[in-house]
Structures are given as C-alpha cells and as structure tokens.
Design a protein around this motif. Structure first.
Motif, PDB file in Angstrom:
ATOM      1  N   LEU B 356      43.305  23.559  38.882  1.00  0.00           N
ATOM      2  CA  LEU B 356      42.324  23.552  39.117  1.00  0.00           C
ATOM      3  C   LEU B 356      41.650  22.948  40.309  1.00  0.00           C
ATOM      4  O   LEU B 356      39.927  23.093  40.032  1.00  0.00           O
ATOM      5  N   PHE B 357      42.293  22.059  40.088  1.00  0.00           N
ATOM      6  CA  PHE B 357      41.604  21.164  41.283  1.00  0.00           C
ATOM      7  C   PHE B 357      41.734  21.368  42.692  1.00  0.00           C
ATOM      8  O   PHE B 357      40.931  21.336  43.283  1.00  0.00           O
ATOM      9  N   TYR B 358      42.552  22.060  43.058  1.00  0.00           N
ATOM     10  CA  TYR B 358      42.747  23.261  44.524  1.00  0.00           C
ATOM     11  C   TYR B 358      40.932  24.332  44.261  1.00  0.00           C
ATOM     12  O   TYR B 358      40.390  24.540  44.897  1.00  0.00           O
ATOM     13  N   LEU B 359      40.900  25.196  42.821  1.00  0.00           N
ATOM     14  CA  LEU B 359      40.395  25.762  43.065  1.00  0.00           C
ATOM     15  C   LEU B 359      38.574  25.487  42.560  1.00  0.00           C
ATOM     16  O   LEU B 359      37.927  25.602  43.670  1.00  0.00           O
ATOM     17  N   SER B 360      38.675  23.237  42.319  1.00  0.00           N
ATOM     18  CA  SER B 360      37.245  23.018  42.780  1.00  0.00           C
ATOM     19  C   SER B 360      37.484  22.827  43.671  1.00  0.00           C
ATOM     20  O   SER B 360      35.922  22.745  44.266  1.00  0.00           O
ATOM     21  N   LEU B 361      37.739  21.998  44.751  1.00  0.00           N
ATOM     22  CA  LEU B 361      37.931  21.908  46.193  1.00  0.00           C
ATOM     23  C   LEU B 361      38.092  23.080  46.788  1.00  0.00           C
ATOM     24  O   LEU B 361      36.836  23.381  48.513  1.00  0.00           O
ATOM     25  N   LEU B 363      35.472  25.763  45.719  1.00  0.00           N
ATOM     26  CA  LEU B 363      34.448  26.145  45.374  1.00  0.00           C
ATOM     27  C   LEU B 363      33.752  24.581  46.408  1.00  0.00           C
ATOM     28  O   LEU B 363      32.656  25.208  46.845  1.00  0.00           O
ATOM     29  N   LEU B 364      34.286  23.650  46.628  1.00  0.00           N
ATOM     30  CA  LEU B 364      33.029  22.373  47.007  1.00  0.00           C
ATOM     31  C   LEU B 364      33.013  23.284  48.708  1.00  0.00           C
ATOM     32  O   LEU B 364      32.362  23.381  49.595  1.00  0.00           O
ATOM     33  N   SER B 365      34.513  23.438  49.019  1.00  0.00           N
ATOM     34  CA  SER B 365      34.329  23.532  50.663  1.00  0.00           C
ATOM     35  C   SER B 365      33.591  24.702  51.230  1.00  0.00           C
ATOM     36  O   SER B 365      33.100  25.457  51.701  1.00  0.00           O
ATOM     37  N   SER B 366      34.542  25.892  49.980  1.00  0.00           N
ATOM     38  CA  SER B 366      33.452  27.235  50.253  1.00  0.00           C
ATOM     39  C   SER B 366      31.790  27.125  50.869  1.00  0.00           C
ATOM     40  O   SER B 366      31.592  27.527  51.333  1.00  0.00           O
ATOM     41  N   PHE B 367      31.465  26.497  49.426  1.00  0.00           N
ATOM     42  CA  PHE B 367      30.136  26.875  49.536  1.00  0.00           C
ATOM     43  C   PHE B 367      29.350  25.514  50.638  1.00  0.00           C
ATOM     44  O   PHE B 367      28.221  26.187  51.224  1.00  0.00           O
ATOM     45  N   LEU B 368      29.941  24.932  50.952  1.00  0.00           N
ATOM     46  CA  LEU B 368      29.522  23.883  52.181  1.00  0.00           C
ATOM     47  C   LEU B 368      29.427  25.254  53.948  1.00  0.00           C
ATOM     48  O   LEU B 368      28.866  25.451  54.326  1.00  0.00           O
ATOM     49  N   VAL B 369      30.742  25.735  53.786  1.00  0.00           N
ATOM     50  CA  VAL B 369      30.585  26.899  54.796  1.00  0.00           C
ATOM     51  C   VAL B 369      29.398  28.289  54.386  1.00  0.00           C
ATOM     52  O   VAL B 369      28.722  28.658  55.432  1.00  0.00           O
ATOM     53  N   PHE B 370      29.723  28.536  52.872  1.00  0.00           N
ATOM     54  CA  PHE B 370      29.150  29.725  52.555  1.00  0.00           C
ATOM     55  C   PHE B 370      27.402  28.890  53.172  1.00  0.00           C
ATOM     56  O   PHE B 370      26.375  29.629  53.084  1.00  0.00           O
ATOM     57  N   GLY B 412      42.749  22.775  55.663  1.00  0.00           N
ATOM     58  CA  GLY B 412      43.032  21.705  54.934  1.00  0.00           C
ATOM     59  C   GLY B 412      43.786  20.891  56.370  1.00  0.00           C
ATOM     60  O   GLY B 412      44.551  20.477  56.203  1.00  0.00           O
ATOM     61  N   VAL B 413      42.630  19.992  57.206  1.00  0.00           N
ATOM     62  CA  VAL B 413      42.419  19.164  57.805  1.00  0.00           C
ATOM     63  C   VAL B 413      42.624  17.556  56.889  1.00  0.00           C
ATOM     64  O   VAL B 413      41.932  17.358  55.816  1.00  0.00           O
ATOM     65  N   GLY B 418      40.107  19.673  51.021  1.00  0.00           N
ATOM     66  CA  GLY B 418      40.893  20.546  50.748  1.00  0.00           C
ATOM     67  C   GLY B 418      42.980  20.584  51.150  1.00  0.00           C
ATOM     68  O   GLY B 418      43.520  20.845  50.993  1.00  0.00           O
ATOM     69  N   PHE B 419      42.730  19.257  52.050  1.00  0.00           N
ATOM     70  CA  PHE B 419      44.057  18.910  51.892  1.00  0.00           C
ATOM     71  C   PHE B 419      44.708  18.147  50.826  1.00  0.00           C
ATOM     72  O   PHE B 419      45.903  18.295  50.807  1.00  0.00           O
ATOM     73  N   ILE B 420      43.901  17.455  50.875  1.00  0.00           N
ATOM     74  CA  ILE B 420      44.756  16.805  49.354  1.00  0.00           C
ATOM     75  C   ILE B 420      45.158  18.021  48.699  1.00  0.00           C
ATOM     76  O   ILE B 420      45.829  17.844  47.805  1.00  0.00           O
ATOM     77  N   ALA B 421      44.268  18.517  48.156  1.00  0.00           N
ATOM     78  CA  ALA B 421      44.663  20.396  47.243  1.00  0.00           C
ATOM     79  C   ALA B 421      45.731  21.040  47.614  1.00  0.00           C
ATOM     80  O   ALA B 421      46.838  21.010  47.157  1.00  0.00           O
ATOM     81  N   LYS B 422      46.201  21.384  49.203  1.00  0.00           N
ATOM     82  CA  LYS B 422      46.880  21.920  49.505  1.00  0.00           C
ATOM     83  C   LYS B 422      48.242  20.616  49.398  1.00  0.00           C
ATOM     84  O   LYS B 422      49.388  21.257  48.867  1.00  0.00           O
ATOM     85  N   VAL B 423      48.242  19.789  49.418  1.00  0.00           N
ATOM     86  CA  VAL B 423      49.023  18.823  49.392  1.00  0.00           C
ATOM     87  C   VAL B 423      50.212  18.660  48.379  1.00  0.00           C
ATOM     88  O   VAL B 423      50.697  19.491  47.302  1.00  0.00           O
ATOM     89  N   LEU B 424      48.803  18.624  46.820  1.00  0.00           N
ATOM     90  CA  LEU B 424      49.315  18.729  45.824  1.00  0.00           C
ATOM     91  C   LEU B 424      50.085  19.577  45.139  1.00  0.00           C
ATOM     92  O   LEU B 424      50.872  19.888  44.009  1.00  0.00           O
TER      93      LEU B 424
END
Lengths: 101, 506
Positions: B356-361, B363-370, B412-413, B418-424
C-alpha cells in the motif's frame, strides 16, 4: 439418454473455446465482438447448468448480471466501431495499426 | 431451492447497511448532478456550465475525502459481512477507498486544461471519472464474486469510453477498440474461472461442499479442503488471469503500450494508477482470501510472472522513445515489483502495508510526471518523444523540476519517496526469503536507471537549433497548476525524508 451436467459443461467449454479462437484468429471487429458474446454466453450456460445441478439460485441470478453487463459492453463497443469506420472506412483489425513503437 | 432463496433475501435485508456506502453513493449522486447541470443548462448558460462543472466535481471529491477522514467510524465497521456477505470492510480497504478518491481528484484536476484545449465535452468526462471512482471504492470492499464482477465491469466499461474519448482522433479510437476487445476477452476468462469455482464448490458429491459458491469466506473453507482438485486450480488460474490483465502482468500486457499511447493523457494517468492499484489490491484479497490454501500451487506461477514482468517491462522500455509508451512499459515493471510484495505477503503479513505504501508513492510520483506532461500543453501527447523534453527546464523551471522529481522518484533515487518505497519492498522480500526474485528485481531497477536517466537528461539538455520541436517556446502555468505541482513535489520529497508521515494514513 439423459443429458446430465457433463454434457452441459462440455458444450459450454466448446462454445467458450470457439469464442476464444474467434477473438484470436478473426480480423473483422464485428466478428470479434460476436465471439466475445459467445464466450459470455458459454459462461451463462455453464452457470445455469451448475445452478440447477447444485440446487442453489446464485448462479441463475449471476446470469442476469452478466447479460446486463454484456449489453452495456456491446453498446459502447458498437459506438466505438461506428466512429472508427467514419474515420478510417475500415473495421479490419490488421488495418488498424497506427499505434506502434 | 426456494427456501434457500428466501433465506438469502432475509439475510441480505438484515445486513443492509447503506450508511457505510454513503461516500460511494454521494459520488454517484454528484456524477448524475453534473449530467443534470449539463443537460438543463444546455443552451442558455454555456459560460456557467463551462466554468462551474469542474469545481462541483472537485468539491465533491474533497467532501468525500473529508468525511472519510474525519468521520471514519460512520462509514467503517470492521470485519463484519455487510449486505449478506457482499461487502466486507478492513483497515486496508478503507485506505484504498481514500486512495481512489485522491487519484480521481488528481485526474479531474489535470483533465480540465486538456478537455478545454481539445474542446471535448466536460460533463461526460467528469461523470465517468466520478462513477468509476465509486466503482473502484466498491471494488476493493467486495467479498463476493457477483459484486466483484459488477464493480469491475462498472469501472471497465467506463474506461472503454474514457480511452476512446477523443472521438475524432484515430489513435484514441484505436486504443479504445484494443482495450475493449482485450478487456472483453479478459472478462470472459475471469467469468469462466468464477463459474468453475462455483460449479465445483457447490457440487453435492464434493467433500465439504457449500451453498454459497461465490462468497469469499465460504470458498476459502471449501478450497482449504480441496486444494489439490484440478478444477479448483483451473478456476483459480482463470480468475487470476482475468485480474492480471487489469494489472498488466506479462502474458496479459500486450494492450498496455498501445492503449496508453492512444488514450487521452488524463485517462492514461487514471488507467496507470487507479486501475493498476485496484488490480493489485483485488489480487491480494483473492490470494489471502479464497485462494489461501492454493499457495503451494500458485506461488511458483506468481514468481514466474513476477520475473517475466520485471524483465519484460524494463528491457522493452530501454529502447522506447515515445513518452506515453515509455510510461506504460515502465508501469509494467512497477507491477512486477508490486507482485513481489504480493508474494511476500504469504509469509510476512506486513508486506500488505508495504504494498500500500508503494502504491501511494507510485500515485504521487506518477501524477507528478503526468501533471507536467498535461501542463506542457503540446498539440498531440501521443506523438511526444523523450527528445521533446529537451530544454524543458529552460522553458519553465517549475515544470522541469516537477518532471525531474517525478521521474527520479519512479526510478527510486534517494532521498525521494520512491526510493523508500522500493527499499521497504525489497526488505520485505528479503525477510520472506525470496532471494532469487529479489536479485531479478534489483537487476530490473538497474536497467530502469538507463531509460529514466535518458529522460531526465533531456529535460536539462539544450536543444539543437534544427530540432523540430513540438513544445511551445514559452510555457506558462496558471496559479492553481503551480500549486498542484508544488504540493506534489513537496509530498514526494517529504515522504522520502519522513516516511513515517504516511503511517497516519495507513
């Protein structure tokens, strides 16, 4: 000869397979749609047969939902096909290939 | 037969709890209100219609978000079956409810400019987004195959229209047709799986047969007794194939690049975020619910799918220059990472929270790009390539930074969210002992750096003089657009620095 659950399931699986092959192999969009409808109706047949055999009503109720949803899907699908025909004068899948990369 | 039927009806009417579904009902009512406004003020007050439809929808989302957060207990009664077993609420699906309202809110915010520029009807678009938001919110709470199917189709049929929304654009129509045929196919496969499970679980000759072959809990107990039955396994496979199509896992990913490229940009973002999140969540619910006893059979299959998805998504994205196809293909690899978390959730219960954490991150980073893609205001997004990002930072620094942060967070920089989500996610996979999968995922991340950084480089790269540029010379943003971008940048960076902030929501 009595027709039991097995016969129904065999017919339904055959219909499903025919529909699946239709979607994969045919090129005309309308025929692809008919094949998808055939798959959904195969599911309906199996549901009714199982519902009768298992003596529970849920399966028969589910059939109504599937029919309604299939109708909505076809309504949207035909609208898209009509628009594509107006733009391109073709509904053959292999000629609709502008998206690639 | 009649007896069981009346019992079913009685049980349903006793457990009807309409108040719990009030957020969804409110969204649906606003959707119809928007159609009504559009219909009855057709000719007279065109200006009014154009100007106020969007705020009505946005206020609706904010209101629903507000009541979901502030008045939680009214719309949430834990771990009891409502509506005779159709709906079941848990902590995680309450989180997903707010997630979908957020996603729809963002889509609405970025769709305004797009719709005006292409002079597309606003009311219908907003109506469909509102309805599919309500559909998503119901979908994650379903614990019954009938309600699951109906909610899934509510969303899918709305998406067929949303993808083909640019009626005069051939690419959009073609994408709509492709989504429609493959979506119809996946629906039929899902249904066939459901029917097999229903048929076998209600068979009086089976050990521990049940009367309610669509209900998740009943199915769980049945499958627990018959986990080695061939028809049960076949049914579960068919159901998972139908769901995998929505997520875009590898054998079912053919539609993703084409549909993403052709669909209007706001639709693409909704498809990328909400549809994928819903698919992943439903997958978890099925695997941890009815299919729990099939773990020995399903885990190898899921692992193979995960490896294929990560490798396919990343490798096919490396040669890609079209931005929207690139987004689609990299989205496939993100689905693969998420599947890693789904597999880990078999042994480690916290993996669900991490997903769920990964999904919410995501969401945020994708919407920044979109959002930056939508605000770049070019003629045709479908033909946009990475080289068209050249000089973006010079043309508009805020847009450049927003795209940079979004892409970097997806890659995941550190120290972005996105980095924290991937690490978790990787830590959870490590704890679950999925070393092989973890190695593949890390290889995938390394490959992804190649294409993400090529994209980032072009943002700061000054274009050649002869470059045919489909971007405007100067891009100006309105004040609300700037605020949206700044909020998104802030939340992506804050989530990286203080990940515990998100605990408040989960």
């Amino acid at each position: 000869m009595t027709i039991g659950i097995n016969e129904f399931i065999i017919v339904s699986s055959l219909l499903f397979l025919i529909g699946f092959l239709g979607v994969i192999l045919r090129r005309n969009t309308i025929i692809i749609f008919m094949s998808i409808e055939l798959m959904l109706n195969a599911v309906n047949l199996a549901l009714v047969a199982f519902s009768r055999y298992n003596n529970t009503m849920d399966g028969s109720i589910f059939v109504f939902f599937i029919m309604t949803v299939a109708a909505a899907e076809v309504a949207v699908g035909l609208a898209i096909i009509v628009m594509i025909y107006r733009q391109r004068q073709t509904i053959l899948v292999n000629e609709l290939n502008q998206l690639k990369g | 037969m009649n007896d069981s039927y009346t019992n079913f009806l009685r049980e349903i009417s006793l457990t009807n709890d309409w108040l719990l579904l009030m957020p969804e009902i409110i969204l649906a009512l606003i959707a119809f209100a928007i159609l009504g406004i559009d219909l009855f003020l057709k000719s007279k007050k065109r200006v009014w219609r154009e100007k106020y439809l969007m705020p009505v929808a946005i206020c609706g989302y904010i209101f629903v978000l507000g009541i979901l957060f502030l008045d939680k207990s009214t719309f949430y009664i834990e771990n009891i079956s409502h509506f005779g077993g159709l709906i079941e609420q848990t902590d995680s699906n309450q989180f997903m409810r707010s997630f979908f309202v957020f996603a729809s809110l963002f889509v609405t915010l970025i769709s305004g400019q797009f719709l005006s520029k292409k002079s597309l009807p606003k009311a219908e678009y907003l109506h469909l987004i509102l309805l599919s938001c309500a559909g998503f919110m119901l979908l994650v709470q379903c614990s019954h195959f009938i309600s699951l199917f109906v909610c899934l189709e509510l969303v899918t049929v709305a998406f067929y229209v949303l993808v083909a929304f640019q009626r005069t654009n051939v690419l959009s129509l073609e994408a709509g047709l492709k989504y429609l045929t493959l979506g119809g196919l996946s629906t039929a496969i899902l249904l066939f799986g459901i029917v097999l499970l229903y048929g076998i679980s209600g068979n009086p000759e089976m050990n521990g047969f049940i009367n309610d072959g669509f209900q998740f809990q009943a199915l769980q107990s049945f499958i627990g007794l018959n986990s080695d039955n061939l028809i049960v396994q076949l049914g579960a496979l068919f159901v998972l194939a139908g769901i995998s199509f929505k997520i875009g896992l590898v054998p079912f990913q053919i539609w993703v690049p084409d549909v993403y490229q052709g669909a209007p940009t706001p639709t693409m973002s909704f498809l990328a975020v909400a549809s994928k999140a819903a698919g992943v969540f439903v997958l978890i619910q099925l695997l941890q619910g009815p299919f729990l006893a099939l773990d020995a059979f399903l885990i190898p299959i899921l692992s193979v799918l995960s490896v294929l998805t990560i490798l396919f998504g990343n490798i096919s994205a490396t040669g890609q220059v079209n931005i929207k196809r690139l987004i689609g293909l990299s989205g496939i690899s993100h689905a693969g990472y998420l599947l890693l978390g789904v597999i880990a959730s078999y042994t480690i219960p916290q993996a669900l929270d991490v997903v769920l954490f990964y999904l919410s991150l995501y969401l945020l980073s994708s919407f920044l790009v979109f959002a930056s893609l939508a605000y770049m205001d070019n003629e045709d997004d479908s033909l946009l390539e990475t080289k068209n990002y050249q000089g973006l930072y010079k043309k508009n620094p805020l847009l450049g930074v927003a795209s940079l942060i979004g892409i970097a967070s997806l890659a995941g920089v550190p120290p972005l969210g996105g980095f924290i989500a991937k690490v978790l996610l990787f830590i959870v996979a490590y704890q679950a002992g999925l070393y092989g999968l973890l190695a593949v995922a890390i290889i995938g991340v390394v490959i992804s750096i190649y294409y993400y950084f090529a994209w980032i480089r072009s943002i700061f790269f000054i274009p050649n003089e002869d470059n045919t540029d489909c971007l405007k010379e100067v891009i100006t943003l309105t004040a609300p657009q700037k605020i949206i971008l700044i909020i998104l940048i802030g939340s992506v960076s804050l989530a990286g620095l203080y990940p515990s902030l998100l605990n408040f929501f989960i």
